[in-house]
Design an enzyme around this catalytic site. Structure first.
Site, short mmCIF file in Angstrom:
data_model
loop_
_atom_site.label_atom_id
_atom_site.label_comp_id
_atom_site.label_asym_id
_atom_site.label_seq_id
_atom_site.Cartn_x
_atom_site.Cartn_y
_atom_site.Cartn_z
N MET A 145 -8.33 -5.63 0.36
CA MET A 145 -7.29 -6.59 0.76
C MET A 145 -6.73 -6.24 2.14
O MET A 145 -6.00 -7.02 2.73
CB MET A 145 -6.18 -6.63 -0.29
CG MET A 145 -6.68 -7.09 -1.65
SD MET A 145 -7.42 -8.74 -1.60
CE MET A 145 -5.94 -9.73 -1.64
N GLY A 146 -7.08 -5.04 2.61
CA GLY A 146 -6.67 -4.65 3.96
C GLY A 146 -7.81 -4.81 4.96
O GLY A 146 -7.72 -4.33 6.09
N SER A 175 0.84 -1.20 0.00
CA SER A 175 0.00 0.00 0.00
C SER A 175 0.88 1.25 0.00
O SER A 175 0.49 2.28 -0.54
CB SER A 175 -0.95 0.00 1.19
OG SER A 175 -0.23 -0.02 2.39
N SER A 224 -12.37 2.21 -3.55
CA SER A 224 -13.74 2.27 -3.01
C SER A 224 -13.87 1.55 -1.67
O SER A 224 -14.79 1.85 -0.91
CB SER A 224 -14.69 1.63 -4.02
OG SER A 224 -14.32 0.29 -4.25
N TYR A 258 -17.36 -8.07 -2.45
CA TYR A 258 -16.16 -7.32 -2.85
C TYR A 258 -15.52 -6.84 -1.57
O TYR A 258 -16.18 -6.22 -0.74
CB TYR A 258 -16.54 -6.14 -3.76
CG TYR A 258 -15.35 -5.28 -4.15
CD1 TYR A 258 -14.19 -5.86 -4.68
CD2 TYR A 258 -15.36 -3.90 -3.98
CE1 TYR A 258 -13.10 -5.07 -5.04
CE2 TYR A 258 -14.28 -3.11 -4.34
CZ TYR A 258 -13.15 -3.71 -4.87
OH TYR A 258 -12.06 -2.95 -5.21
N ARG A 311 0.67 -6.72 2.62
CA ARG A 311 0.53 -5.51 1.79
C ARG A 311 0.54 -4.25 2.66
O ARG A 311 0.92 -3.19 2.24
CB ARG A 311 -0.79 -5.61 1.01
CG ARG A 311 -1.05 -4.44 0.12
CD ARG A 311 -2.26 -4.64 -0.76
NE ARG A 311 -2.18 -3.79 -1.92
CZ ARG A 311 -2.76 -2.59 -2.00
NH1 ARG A 311 -3.46 -2.12 -1.02
NH2 ARG A 311 -2.61 -1.86 -3.08
N GLN A 344 -7.44 -1.71 7.10
CA GLN A 344 -7.38 -0.50 6.26
C GLN A 344 -8.34 -0.66 5.08
O GLN A 344 -8.13 -0.09 4.01
CB GLN A 344 -5.96 -0.26 5.76
CG GLN A 344 -5.02 0.17 6.87
CD GLN A 344 -3.64 0.57 6.35
OE1 GLN A 344 -3.51 1.17 5.29
NE2 GLN A 344 -2.62 0.25 7.11
N GLY A 352 -1.72 5.34 -6.32
CA GLY A 352 -2.96 5.49 -5.57
C GLY A 352 -2.75 5.07 -4.13
O GLY A 352 -2.10 4.05 -3.87
N MET A 353 -3.26 5.86 -3.22
CA MET A 353 -3.19 5.48 -1.81
C MET A 353 -4.44 6.01 -1.12
O MET A 353 -4.61 7.22 -0.96
CB MET A 353 -1.95 6.07 -1.15
CG MET A 353 -1.71 5.49 0.23
SD MET A 353 -0.17 6.07 0.92
CE MET A 353 -0.03 4.99 2.33
N CYS A 364 -11.24 1.33 0.52
CA CYS A 364 -10.07 1.71 1.32
C CYS A 364 -10.44 2.60 2.49
O CYS A 364 -11.24 3.52 2.34
CB CYS A 364 -9.09 2.52 0.49
SG CYS A 364 -8.50 1.66 -0.94
P1 XMP Z 1 -11.42 0.45 -6.51
O1 XMP Z 1 -11.80 1.86 -6.23
O2 XMP Z 1 -11.20 0.17 -7.95
O3 XMP Z 1 -9.99 0.29 -5.80
O4 XMP Z 1 -12.34 -0.52 -5.86
C1 XMP Z 1 -9.19 -0.85 -5.95
C2 XMP Z 1 -7.80 -0.59 -5.38
O5 XMP Z 1 -7.88 -0.31 -3.98
C3 XMP Z 1 -6.67 -0.73 -3.34
N1 XMP Z 1 -7.05 -1.58 -2.21
C4 XMP Z 1 -7.08 -1.16 -0.94
N2 XMP Z 1 -6.69 0.00 -0.38
N3 XMP Z 1 -7.38 -0.81 1.74
C5 XMP Z 1 -6.81 0.16 0.98
O6 XMP Z 1 -6.45 1.21 1.50
C6 XMP Z 1 -7.78 -2.00 1.24
O7 XMP Z 1 -8.28 -2.86 1.96
C7 XMP Z 1 -7.61 -2.19 -0.16
N4 XMP Z 1 -7.85 -3.25 -0.98
C8 XMP Z 1 -7.52 -2.84 -2.23
C9 XMP Z 1 -5.85 -1.46 -4.37
O8 XMP Z 1 -4.87 -0.57 -4.81
C10 XMP Z 1 -6.87 -1.78 -5.44
O9 XMP Z 1 -6.30 -1.97 -6.71
#
Ligand code: XMP
Length: 493
Positions: A395-396, A257, A310, A392, A408, A420, A305-306, A312
């Site tokens: 991953m955090g 991340s 959606s 959906y 990650r 997260q 992206g950080m 996160c």
């Molecule tokens: P979208 O907006 O397309 O975003 O659903 C997908 C991207 O989000 C990231 N990602 C995370 N970021 N916590 C985070 O802060 C999470 O649990 C998490 N899971 C995924 C990742 O970069 C992904 O491609």
């Protein structure tokens, strides 16, 4: 009129896609003349700028073959054992048609206890041992099981005849001709060693044939579907990497991340020196300094992206991140000097966001929620309040991290795990083979309005300050959406 990007993005604000809007330019070509071809990483061309996220509710073999057949790519997730992740790569690489339904295998005495025993496939295969290694002796259809009064019978009581075999090297038309020629409804796709890889039905063929055709499929130098995979930065990820390389993976995403770390740089250097022909994508980054460090370490692509995704919660939990429009513009402005393509990752919820990401400097967009809930995403559909949905999750999220994705978020060294990301559901979107072509058509229309007939041209028009932007006030954003109606149906195609 309007602001050049350099001025707009240097005023101390963190802008998201919705915060900014492009002013239209001049059109002298039809939308169909817009060329969306691009690069995923330094050495990997794509014909459309779309990449599926390495998330366990988005990208496995089925998403990989669908995205590659459209001319995009998927990065298969690593929230499984290295051998299972390598199996996703092998499975995708063994197809020549956009189908990887991952059927389950039963022994004759097994009983189906719930529809989820079929996984995402409409059929399961019966073999003597119940494993894919032995010869099929029958096929069980989900519809047959659903129609039965006593669903507890062993599958041998209602299995159909074993399927005819077609080589998995057959392309779509060859498989269609085989089924039609023999008057069959179903056939088994078999690999070179005779092992059954999948089942394909006339229904699948009709579904695929009904989808609009897009550009050139993405193939690796091996002539097979291009497939990427995510790895972490732990010592044991070096073993995972080896498994993936043996399976024929074309590109690796080092998945963190916050990618500007000693751990990621060490992993990039390890991959660079051990697998010289392999493209390596690093990230995630949102600043020019972070990007510069990873470029110095030798990446072939950068994921940007950080906290914009959606699912996160990073920005809320850790107070770190950046608005995605600003992040993409800033990182692209340095990456272009080194010829490193950037992936705008997260925060895409409509085609307008894709146009903004691409024009601001991205070569591709990476999407999670936009592709989740599709026919090709892992998991089974369920009903929630009368709507068909699929899970959906971030991953955090705690749920995903228990399966291994905590690395990650560098959580593997911590005793107390803090989420997260969240777990949720998204609506059934149908097949990506259908909605991605429509989305790409919308992106072409957006680029046409800006007078850009290709992505390099869009980047040039922005750099030379021909393209101008403005920030949208809250009221302008309301005005830019549908407003003032009592009810309406949001249908885009
Ligand atoms: P979208 O907006 O397309 O975003 O659903 C997908 C991207 O989000 C990231 N990602 C995370 N970021 N916590 C985070 O802060 C999470 O649990 C998490 N899971 C995924 C990742 O970069 C992904 O491609």
């Amino acid at each position: 009129d309007g602001f050049p990007a350099t001025r707009l993005f240097s005023q101390g604000f963190s802008y998201t896609y919705d915060d900014v809007i492009f002013l239209p330019h001049y059109i002298d070509f039809p939308a169909d003349a817009v060329d969306l071809s691009t690069r995923l990483s330094r050495n990997l061309p794509l014909s459309i700028p779309c990449v599926a996220s390495p998330m366990d509710t988005v990208s496995e073999a089925s998403m990989a073959v669908a995205m590659a057949s459209l001319g995009g790519a998927a990065i298969v997730h690593g929230n499984v054992s290295p051998s299972r992740q390598a199996a996703f790569v092998r499975s995708a690489k063994s197809r020549h048609i956009p189908l990887a339904s991952d059927p389950n295998f039963f022994a004759p005495a097994d009983a189906v206890t719930s529809a989820s025993d079929f996984g995402s496939s409409s059929f399961a295969i019966v073999t003597e041992s119940g494993s894919s290694k032995s010869k099929p002796i029958g096929v069980v259809a989900r519809s047959d099981w659903e129609a039965m009064a006593d669903r507890s019978s062993p599958v041998s009581a209602y299995m159909r005849r074993p399927p005819a075999y077609v080589p998995s090297s057959y392309d779509f038309e060859q498989v269609a001709a085989f089924l039609a020629g023999k008057g069959l409804e179903l056939a088994a796709l078999a690999g070179d060693d005779g092992e059954v890889l999948d089942l394909i039905s006339t229904e699948d063929l009709e579904r695929i044939r009904a989808c609009p055709k897009l550009g050139v499929p993405s193939l690796g130098p091996d002539g097979k579907f291009l497939v990427g995979a995510a790895i972490g930065t732990r010592e044991e990820d070096k073993g995972r990497l080896e498994h993936l390389v043996k399976a024929g993976v074309n590109v690796i995403v080092v998945d963190s991340s916050q990618g500007n770390s000693k751990y990621q740089i060490d992993m990039i250097k390890h991959a660079r020196s051990n697998y010289p022909g392999l493209d390596i994508i690093g990230g995630n980054v949102v600043t020019m300094a972070q990007a510069q460090n990873l470029i110095k370490a030798g990446v072939d692509g950068l994921r940007v992206g950080m906290g914009s995704g959606s699912i996160c919660t990073t920005q809320e939990v850790c107070a770190v991140g950046r608005g995605q429009a600003t992040a993409v513009y800033k990182v692209a402005s340095i990456a272009k000097d080194y010829g490193v393509p950037i992936i705008a990752d997260g925060g895409i919820s409509n085609s307008g966001h894709i146009v903004k990401a691409l024009v601001l400097g991205a070569s591709t967009v990476m999407m999670g929620s936009f592709l989740a809930g599709s026919y090709e995403s892992p998991g089974v559909y369920e009903y929630q309040g009368g709507r068909r949905v699929k899970k959906y999750r971030g991953m955090g999220s705690l749920e995903a991290m228990t399966k291994g994705s905590d690395a990650r978020y560098l959580g593997d060294t911590l005793k107390l795990k803090v989420a997260q990301g969240v777990v949720g559901t998204v609506a059934d979107k149908g097949s990506v083979l259908k909605f991605i072509p429509y989305t790409m058509q919308a992106v072409k229309q957006g680029l046409q309005d800006l007078g850009a007939s290709s992505l390099p041209m869009a980047h040039d028009l922005l750099r030379t300050e021909v393209l101008r932007l403005e920030v949208r006030t809250g009221a302008a954003q309301v005005e830019g959406g549908v407003h003032g109606l009592v009810s309406y149906e949001k249908k885009i195609f």
